[in-house]
Motif scaffolding. Structure first.
Motif, PDB file in Angstrom:
ATOM      1  N   THR A  54      25.685  89.162  41.410  1.00 22.40           N
ATOM      2  CA  THR A  54      25.925  90.605  41.307  1.00 22.40           C
ATOM      3  C   THR A  54      24.923  91.309  40.401  1.00 22.40           C
ATOM      4  O   THR A  54      24.992  92.522  40.246  1.00 22.40           O
ATOM      5  CB  THR A  54      27.351  90.878  40.784  1.00 22.40           C
ATOM      6  OG1 THR A  54      27.455  90.412  39.437  1.00 22.40           O
ATOM      7  CG2 THR A  54      28.396  90.203  41.645  1.00 22.40           C
ATOM      8  N   VAL A  55      23.992  90.574  39.823  1.00 22.13           N
ATOM      9  CA  VAL A  55      23.016  91.146  38.891  1.00 22.13           C
ATOM     10  C   VAL A  55      21.964  91.946  39.655  1.00 22.13           C
ATOM     11  O   VAL A  55      21.515  91.544  40.726  1.00 22.13           O
ATOM     12  CB  VAL A  55      22.345  90.020  38.066  1.00 22.13           C
ATOM     13  CG1 VAL A  55      21.180  90.535  37.247  1.00 22.13           C
ATOM     14  CG2 VAL A  55      23.363  89.348  37.183  1.00 22.13           C
ATOM     15  N   SER A  56      21.574  93.064  39.097  1.00 19.97           N
ATOM     16  CA  SER A  56      20.511  93.869  39.684  1.00 19.97           C
ATOM     17  C   SER A  56      19.193  93.096  39.624  1.00 19.97           C
ATOM     18  O   SER A  56      18.889  92.445  38.624  1.00 19.97           O
ATOM     19  CB  SER A  56      20.365  95.172  38.901  1.00 19.97           C
ATOM     20  OG  SER A  56      19.198  95.855  39.284  1.00 19.97           O
ATOM     21  N   PRO A  57      18.397  93.154  40.696  1.00 16.64           N
ATOM     22  CA  PRO A  57      17.101  92.461  40.683  1.00 16.64           C
ATOM     23  C   PRO A  57      16.205  92.890  39.523  1.00 16.64           C
ATOM     24  O   PRO A  57      15.344  92.140  39.093  1.00 16.64           O
ATOM     25  CB  PRO A  57      16.476  92.854  42.025  1.00 16.64           C
ATOM     26  CG  PRO A  57      17.609  93.244  42.888  1.00 16.64           C
ATOM     27  CD  PRO A  57      18.662  93.800  41.978  1.00 16.64           C
ATOM     28  N   LYS A  58      16.436  94.105  39.013  1.00 17.65           N
ATOM     29  CA  LYS A  58      15.643  94.601  37.893  1.00 17.65           C
ATOM     30  C   LYS A  58      15.830  93.719  36.648  1.00 17.65           C
ATOM     31  O   LYS A  58      14.920  93.579  35.842  1.00 17.65           O
ATOM     32  CB  LYS A  58      16.061  96.048  37.609  1.00 17.65           C
ATOM     33  CG  LYS A  58      15.260  96.722  36.543  1.00 17.65           C
ATOM     34  CD  LYS A  58      15.460  98.228  36.553  1.00 17.65           C
ATOM     35  CE  LYS A  58      16.766  98.630  35.959  1.00 17.65           C
ATOM     36  NZ  LYS A  58      16.868 100.104  35.752  1.00 17.65           N
ATOM     37  N   TYR A  59      17.016  93.134  36.509  1.00 20.15           N
ATOM     38  CA  TYR A  59      17.322  92.321  35.324  1.00 20.15           C
ATOM     39  C   TYR A  59      17.346  90.826  35.613  1.00 20.15           C
ATOM     40  O   TYR A  59      17.693  90.034  34.741  1.00 20.15           O
ATOM     41  CB  TYR A  59      18.675  92.739  34.744  1.00 20.15           C
ATOM     42  CG  TYR A  59      18.734  94.196  34.405  1.00 20.15           C
ATOM     43  CD1 TYR A  59      17.948  94.722  33.388  1.00 20.15           C
ATOM     44  CD2 TYR A  59      19.549  95.063  35.115  1.00 20.15           C
ATOM     45  CE1 TYR A  59      17.984  96.065  33.079  1.00 20.15           C
ATOM     46  CE2 TYR A  59      19.596  96.406  34.817  1.00 20.15           C
ATOM     47  CZ  TYR A  59      18.810  96.906  33.801  1.00 20.15           C
ATOM     48  OH  TYR A  59      18.841  98.239  33.498  1.00 20.15           O
TER      49      TYR A  59
END
Length: 102
Positions: A54-59
């Motif tokens: 569920t983590v944003s690809p940005k992080y």
């Protein structure tokens, strides 16, 4: 026009953020409930892997580093749940980084 201009609503529909919050919390509770009935190593892997997706690809890069650190510290400290959770987090972040790039 008046000095107070009406800003367009950024939500796709009214209450969209609340629906997203409810879905996220349901997934979190589901993953934790499933993980609670498993052996420590398996539950650590499943919970970290599921939530890591569920983590944003940005992080993703930072969560990948955190997963590597957790895996190393878990194996060095003989903490199975932490170690396998780190492995699960690393694998989920590689998937996010590779396939869910924005």
């Amino acid at each position: 026009m008046s000095s107070k201009e009406i800003k367009p609503n950024k939500e796709p529909f009214a209450g969209a953020y609340f629906v997203g919050l409810a879905i996220t919390l349901a997934i979190l509770i589901g993953v934790v409930a499933v993980g609670a009935g498993m052996p420590p190593a398996v539950s650590g892997f499943v919970v970290a892997f599921g939530l890591g997706l569920t983590v944003s690809p940005k992080y993703a890069r930072w969560f990948l580093i955190a997963g590597i650190f957790s895996a190393l510290m878990g194996f060095l400290g003989s903490e199975e749940q932490v170690a396998w959770g780190g492995i699960g987090l690393v694998l989920s972040q590689l998937i996010v980084w590779r396939f869910i790039k924005s």
